[in-house]
Design a protein around this motif. Structure first.
Motif, short mmCIF file in Angstrom:
data_model
loop_
_atom_site.label_atom_id
_atom_site.label_comp_id
_atom_site.label_asym_id
_atom_site.label_seq_id
_atom_site.Cartn_x
_atom_site.Cartn_y
_atom_site.Cartn_z
N UNK A 13 -14.54 77.25 41.09
CA UNK A 13 -14.98 75.85 41.02
C UNK A 13 -14.14 74.91 41.88
N UNK A 14 -12.83 75.01 41.76
CA UNK A 14 -11.99 74.13 42.56
C UNK A 14 -11.76 74.68 43.95
N UNK A 15 -11.67 75.98 44.02
CA UNK A 15 -11.39 76.60 45.31
C UNK A 15 -11.88 78.05 45.30
N UNK A 16 -12.43 78.47 46.40
CA UNK A 16 -12.92 79.85 46.49
C UNK A 16 -11.79 80.74 47.01
N UNK A 17 -11.78 81.98 46.57
CA UNK A 17 -10.76 82.93 47.03
C UNK A 17 -11.43 84.22 47.46
N UNK A 18 -11.03 84.70 48.60
CA UNK A 18 -11.55 85.98 49.08
C UNK A 18 -10.40 86.88 49.49
N UNK A 19 -10.61 88.17 49.37
CA UNK A 19 -9.54 89.11 49.71
C UNK A 19 -9.98 90.11 50.76
N UNK A 20 -9.26 91.20 50.82
CA UNK A 20 -9.57 92.25 51.79
C UNK A 20 -9.03 93.56 51.26
N UNK A 21 -9.84 94.58 51.26
CA UNK A 21 -9.48 95.96 50.85
C UNK A 21 -10.40 96.54 49.77
N UNK A 22 -10.77 95.67 48.84
CA UNK A 22 -11.57 96.12 47.70
C UNK A 22 -10.86 97.21 46.90
N UNK A 23 -9.63 96.94 46.53
CA UNK A 23 -8.94 97.88 45.64
C UNK A 23 -9.68 97.88 44.32
N UNK A 24 -9.65 98.99 43.60
CA UNK A 24 -10.48 99.16 42.40
C UNK A 24 -10.38 98.03 41.38
N UNK A 25 -9.20 97.53 41.15
CA UNK A 25 -9.03 96.57 40.06
C UNK A 25 -9.76 95.26 40.26
N UNK A 26 -10.00 94.86 41.50
CA UNK A 26 -10.58 93.52 41.71
C UNK A 26 -11.98 93.36 41.15
N UNK A 27 -12.62 94.48 40.86
CA UNK A 27 -13.95 94.41 40.26
C UNK A 27 -13.84 93.92 38.82
N UNK A 28 -12.69 94.19 38.23
CA UNK A 28 -12.52 93.87 36.81
C UNK A 28 -11.80 92.56 36.56
N UNK A 29 -11.54 91.84 37.60
CA UNK A 29 -10.91 90.54 37.41
C UNK A 29 -11.98 89.54 36.98
N UNK B 204 -14.26 88.36 45.59
CA UNK B 204 -15.04 88.58 46.81
C UNK B 204 -14.08 89.18 47.82
N UNK B 205 -14.51 90.20 48.52
CA UNK B 205 -13.57 90.87 49.41
C UNK B 205 -14.28 91.65 50.50
N UNK B 206 -13.51 92.13 51.46
CA UNK B 206 -14.05 93.01 52.49
C UNK B 206 -13.83 94.43 51.98
N UNK B 207 -14.92 95.14 51.79
CA UNK B 207 -14.81 96.47 51.19
C UNK B 207 -14.33 97.52 52.17
N UNK B 208 -13.39 98.31 51.69
CA UNK B 208 -12.92 99.47 52.45
C UNK B 208 -13.08 100.65 51.52
N UNK B 209 -13.66 101.74 52.00
CA UNK B 209 -13.81 102.91 51.14
C UNK B 209 -12.46 103.63 51.07
N UNK B 210 -11.54 103.06 50.33
CA UNK B 210 -10.16 103.54 50.37
C UNK B 210 -10.01 105.04 50.16
N UNK B 211 -10.67 105.51 49.12
CA UNK B 211 -10.55 106.95 48.85
C UNK B 211 -11.06 107.76 50.04
N UNK B 212 -12.17 107.32 50.59
CA UNK B 212 -12.74 108.02 51.72
C UNK B 212 -11.82 108.00 52.93
N UNK B 213 -11.11 106.91 53.10
CA UNK B 213 -10.17 106.84 54.22
C UNK B 213 -9.18 107.99 54.11
#
Lengths: 343, 343
Positions: B276-292, B297-306
DNA sequence: GCGCTTACTGAAAGCGCATTCAGGGCCGGT
DNA sequence: ACCGGCCCTGAATGCGCTTTCAGTAAGCGC
């Protein structure tokens, strides 16, 4: 697969026109005429010489790499403990190699065997033992000769059957404390998200929780105890199961924070609010739970310190007689995921 | 420190009343008269014999333990990638030893050197290289003879200067995509939580983001770029700094999810609401961010696949000529931490 | 200047194991 | 029975290094 055609000490010695012994001494910093030493070092540098650790170890040099074996480094619980181990290892100029068994007893034994075979000075085992006592015995058989041979072993948060230095979380007392805290908030109907029963960690936490409840005259309905693996998805699944059963619990106690995270996700997906609709509590206090919304109420364990202590135990000679045993943590930390009932 | 008085093959051979050679063969499953084989196995069992890996390796047996070196297993980003590596390693009957350098170049080199000395069949390096090119060169010097000796090396998400098989995240394209997505949400004033400039990961992500913004005619005020370590606390600190500067940004782009988590915490502590006050975006898509809450919002990286891909690269012979290079991920995943501006 | 200590150096032994090389049973063929 | 051939065993070799052990040159006092 095996590297070959490697530069050996002999090559260096020849290039520097000295004997093998002198080359070895020069490289190991023993007293050698400065001039010769320089020649050797220069030759080694030029040839990109790397001593063969196997040969070196075989010839009697001591190793500086300790092994740490855990279930799954991907799990923040183990990662945090391992972090502690590495911290003190680093302070002591030791390298540490971390292995994950993914809860496969066979792999755990393979790692121990390997570390043993490599004559690592110490082996640390992190995490609950296995459900099958047979494997536990096999592990013990593997460890015994290692210990007899002068190897140092310490375990963290692991089944007590192994007769080695241990640092254990206050599982039972912590769970009991959590029960009291939750009762104080007014809760009377509880549900528990449990892990595999055969694990002592589960038995201790569940037992401590249930007994403290009983002491307050509150019973735990077996139908309100759902079992699942100690993972985020395990928690998600267990919570979903609980919801589908129509449990009347006002508070859910997950035996690990990771499961609690999954539980919260399941609740959210069902449109339920934590803690308004239902309170959730965890166990372990892994770093991330502080940053959740709401932050998770949990039983705090000084995870990093657990690892540090274990490494310290492994490093210090046990002059005394039998194994040392440390218990740590167990304090309840109330955060936003739990609320007074009816508020 | 060094175990001693170990049971050797010779002891087993003597106990079984056979020659060393026969004992060796029996234990390694080569053709031996069943009766003798049983005697040897029984003796080995009784004596709790473990072959000395050093001697074995020295005598020419090939090793089955690969090494993985990352900055910090405690960081979910590295843990996830390492998880992928271990998965395919496990499928190929390899053991893996994981090391953390804690961003200390000297330690990284020590680990490589050790793995090299132990003749590990493969070494994987995970994570951005170091800021100091000097160290990078030292590493290269260490790796070169290893490669020449037949060792396999692959890197993940690491500075490209090393001439080895690599799998890289789509840093630049991903950041650019994120810029577009954020612009589409109506944002025009951005802030960036950056990491150490010298890292190529930083340069790529920051560059991609800024260039895409520029393409849309939006400038990035240098005062809106705050630098901090790639950690949760680094993100917390950088965000706090930004707030104290009174930035007018409506949206914060953290160069890693871990930093974004810290940023959200700082925002929460200041009583500000995301998104609401400010948007936040990240990068990596580590598993935990889905549960926050809100999910990031993030740039997805298939970490395990890497990690999986890197291990596969290291495992497959590079029949072709030069190094192989894979790029993966980079898709924007919009979640709750970003909102349309003014909504 | 001679004998003796001191300080290094080089040759060699051996760490534990895999493996090559010969030798010795045993088989079938004749 | 006799011989060629095969299969399995045991002695011996070497992997690369550290570490005695003995030997040699230098340094000292007399």
């Amino acid at each position: 697969m095996q590297p070959r055609a490697h530069v050996t000490l002999e090559d260096v010695a020849r290039a520097a026109d000295v004997s093998l012994a002198t080359a070895s001494r020069a490289l190991n910093g023993m007293r050698v005429t400065p001039q010769l030493r320089d020649r050797v070092l220069a030759a080694a540098e030029k040839l990109a010489y790397t001593p063969n650790a196997h040969a070196r170890a075989l010839a009697g040099a001591s190793d500086r790499t300790v092994g740490v074996i855990c279930h799954d480094v991907t799990d923040p619980y183990f990662a945090a403990i391992a972090g502690g181990v590495m911290r003190v290892a680093g302070d002591n100029d030791l390298l540490v190699m971390l292995a994950s068994t993914f809860r496969d007893p066979e792999r755990e034994i393979a790692y121990v065997s390997m570390l043993r075979a490599e004559r690592a000075p110490a082996i640390l085992l992190i995490g609950s033992g296995f459900e099958d006592a047979r494997w536990e015995r096999a592990l013990e058989a593997e460890l015994k000769p290692y210990l007899d041979g002068g190897g140092r072993v310490a375990v963290v948060s692991r089944h007590r059957s192994l007769k080695v230095d241990s640092v254990l979380p206050e599982n039972k007392a912590g769970a009991a404390a959590m029960a009291r805290a939750l009762l104080d908030l007014g809760h009377r109907r509880f549900a528990v998200l449990s892990g595999p029963r055969a694990l002592t960690t589960v038995a201790d936490r569940l037992g401590g929780f249930r007994e403290e409840l009983a002491r307050a005259g509150v019973a735990l309905d077996p139908a309100d105890i759902v079992e699942g693996p100690f993972t985020r998805d395990g928690g998600y699944g267990a919570m979903s199961e609980l919801l589908s059963r129509g449990s009347a619990a006002t508070c859910v106690f997950a035996l690990t924070d990771v499961m609690a995270i999954g539980a919260c996700a399941a609740l959210r997906d069902q449109g339920l609010s934590v803690p308004d609709d239902i309170s959730v509590a965890g166990f372990d206090d892994i770093p991330i739970v502080r940053d959740l919304t709401p932050a998770l109420t949990t039983v705090a364990l000084p995870l990093q310190r657990l690892g540090e202590k274990a490494m310290e135990l492994a490093l210090t000679e046990n002059n005394g007689r039998r194994r040392r045993l440390l218990r740590m943590g167990g304090e309840v930390v109330l955060r936003g995921s739990t609320a007074k009932v009816g508020s």
